[in-house]
Each structure stands twice: as C-alpha cells, then as structure tokens.
Design an enzyme around this catalytic site. Structure first.
Site, PDB file in Angstrom:
ATOM      1  N   TYR A 110      45.679 -25.142  84.809  1.00  0.00           N
ATOM      2  CA  TYR A 110      45.172 -23.822  84.436  1.00  0.00           C
ATOM      3  C   TYR A 110      45.563 -22.749  85.460  1.00  0.00           C
ATOM      4  O   TYR A 110      45.628 -23.018  86.664  1.00  0.00           O
ATOM      5  CB  TYR A 110      43.642 -23.844  84.398  1.00  0.00           C
ATOM      6  CG  TYR A 110      43.055 -24.439  83.146  1.00  0.00           C
ATOM      7  CD1 TYR A 110      43.345 -23.891  81.900  1.00  0.00           C
ATOM      8  CD2 TYR A 110      42.198 -25.518  83.218  1.00  0.00           C
ATOM      9  CE1 TYR A 110      42.775 -24.427  80.751  1.00  0.00           C
ATOM     10  CE2 TYR A 110      41.625 -26.053  82.081  1.00  0.00           C
ATOM     11  CZ  TYR A 110      41.921 -25.503  80.851  1.00  0.00           C
ATOM     12  OH  TYR A 110      41.365 -26.024  79.725  1.00  0.00           O
TER      13      TYR A 110
ATOM     14  N   LYS B  75      14.856 -39.499  94.996  1.00  0.00           N
ATOM     15  CA  LYS B  75      14.907 -38.366  94.057  1.00  0.00           C
ATOM     16  C   LYS B  75      16.338 -38.183  93.540  1.00  0.00           C
ATOM     17  O   LYS B  75      17.292 -38.706  94.140  1.00  0.00           O
ATOM     18  CB  LYS B  75      14.444 -37.096  94.781  1.00  0.00           C
ATOM     19  CG  LYS B  75      15.334 -36.707  95.970  1.00  0.00           C
ATOM     20  CD  LYS B  75      14.713 -35.622  96.827  1.00  0.00           C
ATOM     21  CE  LYS B  75      15.639 -35.297  97.997  1.00  0.00           C
ATOM     22  NZ  LYS B  75      14.983 -34.403  98.982  1.00  0.00           N
TER      23      LYS B  75
HETATM   24  C1  LIG Z   1      15.099 -35.000 100.240  1.00  0.00           C
HETATM   25  C2  LIG Z   1      14.017 -35.053 101.240  1.00  0.00           C
HETATM   26  C3  LIG Z   1      14.053 -35.999 102.278  1.00  0.00           C
HETATM   27  C4  LIG Z   1      15.218 -36.944 102.513  1.00  0.00           C
HETATM   28  O1  LIG Z   1      16.211 -36.311 103.275  1.00  0.00           O
HETATM   29  P1  LIG Z   1      17.535 -37.108 103.756  1.00  0.00           P
HETATM   30  O2  LIG Z   1      18.206 -36.167 104.659  1.00  0.00           O
HETATM   31  O3  LIG Z   1      18.301 -37.408 102.512  1.00  0.00           O
HETATM   32  O4  LIG Z   1      17.088 -38.340 104.430  1.00  0.00           O
HETATM   33  C5  LIG Z   1      12.961 -36.075 103.132  1.00  0.00           C
HETATM   34  N1  LIG Z   1      11.902 -35.235 102.983  1.00  0.00           N
HETATM   35  C6  LIG Z   1      11.851 -34.293 102.014  1.00  0.00           C
HETATM   36  C7  LIG Z   1      10.669 -33.408 101.929  1.00  0.00           C
HETATM   37  C8  LIG Z   1      12.912 -34.155 101.118  1.00  0.00           C
HETATM   38  O5  LIG Z   1      12.866 -33.218 100.179  1.00  0.00           O
END
Ligand SMILES: *Cc1c(COP(=O)(O)O)cnc(C)c1O
Length: 381
Positions: free
Chosen positions: A274, A47
């Site tokens: 800034y 993702k």
């Molecule tokens: C993002 C996600 C993962 C992966 O988690 P990591 O700590 O990056 O391995 C697993 N399960 C769900 C439901 C997630 O949203």
C-alpha cells in the site's frame, strides 16, 4: 502439541499462530519462586487473556508452581477462571459498578475497593445476603489512578474493617515507575504506602496482605516486596524494561510464527504494498506473509525483520491488515510455506517483544496484548 484454543473444528491450523511453551513458563514461575523469599506470596496477574498467552493456561501453570492467587481486571476475566474450575483466590483490580457486586459475591472474588461509596454498597449487599466479601483497599500513592489518596485513606479502611459484611483482607498500591533506573519516585511511593499501613495498624486494625510490586518492583525493589507481589509480564519471560535486574534462566514463552504464503520475483522499479511505500531498487525476491496488523502484529513501514531459514529477512513496504511483505533475495531456498518466526528464536537469532515494541514505538506489554484472537494459540507441554 495440544489443540490450539479457538480452534472450533478439525480445520487446518491457520498459518499464523502463537506458540506458548508451558514448560518454559513453569520454569519461569519456579525461578521466580526460588528468587523470592519463601514467605513472600506470589500473585499471578492474568488480565487481558494472560497478556495474550491464555488466562486459564497461565493460571494453571502459576497455581501448580507456588502462586497463591490470581488477579484480573474485570468480571468476565474472573468468570472465565471460575468456569475453568479454578478455585484459587481471585483479586479483582480496578473499580466496580454497583451492578457488578452480586456477581463478585457469586464468584467468590476478593474486591479491590478505592472509595467509601462502593465499600458501603458492597457492605449493604453482603449483609443483606448474610455473606462476607473480602476486600483489599487500594491506596493511591502516586499513580493517580485508582484508590484512596494516601493522606486520607484511614476513613476508607475503617469503613471496610469495622462494619459487618466486609473483611479487610489486604491493602495495596501500584507503582507508576518501577522498571526504570531512577527509583526515586518508587521509593517515595513505598514510603507513603508504609506510612498508611502504619496509621492503620496504630488505629488497631489488622492490615492483612500488603502488596505494592509489579514485575519491575519485584525485580528491582526488594524492600517493597512486603507480603505479596503481583506479577504478570515476568513469568511470560519478558522483562518490563531493558534495565531491570535479570534472573538467569527466565526466557520468553511465546513465539509468534507464520509461513511464507508466496515467494515472487519483483523487478527493479516495481512497487510493493500500500501507498507506494516501497519500490524495488534492483531485481529481487519478495515473500508474502499471511499476517498483518489485523492480527495485532505491529503496523510497520520498511522497518523490522523476521527470521527465515535462520536468517533475517527485512520487512519491506507498509504491511496490511492481513499481510506483510519481506525481502528474501539473500535467502536461498526460501519456498512457499517455509516457517517464519516473527517473535521468538530461530536458529541462533531471536526477535524479542522489545524489538517489536521499538519498531512500533510502544512497549512490550502492548505488543503481547495486541495479538488478536484470530491468531490461534498452540500450547506445548
Ligand atoms: C497489570 C498490573 C500488574 C502486573 O504488572 P506486570 O508489570 O505485568 O507484572 C500489577 N498490578 C496492577 C495493579 C496491575 O494493573
């Protein structure tokens, strides 16, 4: 070195980029595969553009190294993988609007389902098209986010498993605290999840693939591995926290680099950046880096450092959308367009995603996913 993604022409590469080491990524997947029991399925969570490393690139390496399925959070992400020709099972996490269901069928996705209404809608649609949709039922065991509450999950599982149109392919849940030393709540979540799985089995239904672990759970809670784990961060060589178990040889695959755009003399008393956040206490040399918070680099003030000529150059002042200033006074020979490492290794030193997270007051996940598309990705085989 292949062409960076997002590079639409032969224009020169912008002097701020993320280098992704695909062979180290392959090694990480191999080490994870070797660490897991051979019957454990590994799901690769890609993702959010593979946590900024490129969803398709990560997915290809994953599938070449023993990963069974891909997981994403929205339809566009799933479509990107299918458009790239990837045929592996894709589990779409989160909740769907009814209007998204036809595309889910079209793309051949496996659907996470957390309540009866959407299961019914998916079932009606699948039946009307003479198709079957694979479903993983999401159980809320304590994350308080998606899924049916563990106490009352049987009705949902029944809806999915018994009626035509849907096929119960798996059940899963998600830890709210798996990468900290205190595993007591994680253990309670495991207990609740296994309890639901038992109830379902006792009702004569086949649960399918049971999965609960993210990277933290994979590392520290072997009793929760069950049939599959869902890992996103670890294959990128970043540990979910400083206290999780280590696997020898896993190293970060992403290196954030830029170049010194300008090296200038600043007089004692001059200001830099800034908001008058920095005033030179002595005559000094200042380097300007053409990268800022608009690229997703943390917005920092007089905090943190970068690596230049294998030395640490402190960040001075408040960085801007497009630039960050560093003190190069002690670094002899620093010259315009020298390479600078913002995250990763240079010489014997390194800056980790966790270091950047500390400076920004966030977590390593956000540091990686914050990097914007305006930062080209460059892939090394
Ligand atoms: C993002 C996600 C993962 C992966 O988690 P990591 O700590 O990056 O391995 C697993 N399960 C769900 C439901 C997630 O949203």
């Amino acid at each position: 070195m292949s062409d960076p993604t997002g590079q639409r022409s032969n224009r020169p590469l912008r002097p701020a980029w993320l280098e992704v080491d695909l062979s180290q990524m392959a090694k990480n997947f191999q080490l994870i595969r070797a660490d897991a029991s051979s019957s454990l399925a590994i799901g690769s969570v890609v993702k959010d553009a593979g946590y900024g490393h490129g969803a398709v690139e990560v997915a290809r390496v994953a599938l070449a190294h023993g990963v069974y399925c891909l997981l994403v959070s929205n339809l566009d992400e799933a479509a990107e993988l299918r458009d790239a020709g990837l045929k592996a099972p894709i589990l779409l996490m989160g909740e769907r609007m009814e209007s998204e269901l036809p595309t889910c069928l079209e793309l051949g996705l496996t659907l996470a389902v957390g309540h009866v209404q959407i299961a019914e809608a998916a079932r009606r649609l699948a039946v009307s098209l003479g198709q079957q949709l694979k479903v993983h039922v999401k159980i809320d065991t304590g994350m308080g986010r998606y899924g049916a509450h563990w106490d009352v999950a049987l009705e949902l599982v029944n809806t999915v498993a018994v009626l035509p149109g849907l096929r119960l392919d798996g059940m899963f849940s998600h830890f709210s605290m798996s990468d900290e030393l205190d595993k007591s709540f994680a253990r309670e979540q495991i207990r609740r999840f296994l309890c639901v799985c038992d109830t379902v089995q006792q009702a004569g239904l086949t649960v399918g693939c049971r999965h609960l672990c993210n990277s933290g759970g994979f590392l520290d809670l072997p009793e929760a591995h069950l049939d599959m784990v869902r890992i996103g961060l670890l294959p990128l060589g970043v540990y979910p926290s400083q206290v999780c178990r280590r696997i020898d040889g896993i190293e970060p695959v992403g290196t954030l680099k830029t170049r010194l755009a300008v090296v200038r003399d600043v007089r004692r008393g001059d200001n830099v950046g800034y908001g008058l956040r920095y005033q030179a206490p002595v005559d000094m040399r200042v380097g300007v880096l053409p990268i800022g918070y608009g690229d997703g680099y943390p917005r920092v003030r007089n905090e943190g450092f970068v690596l230049l000529n294998s030395r640490r150059a402190p960040i001075i002042g408040a960085n801007a959308m497009d630039s960050t200033m560093i003190d190069v006074t002690g670094i002899s020979g620093a010259t315009a367009w020298d390479e600078v490492v913002l995250m990763g290794r240079q010489g014997g030193d390194k800056i980790t995603a966790h270091d950047l997270a500390d400076w920004k007051g966030t977590v390593s996940y956000e540091v990686l996913t914050a990097l914007r598309s305006r930062v080209p990705r460059v892939y090394h085989q």
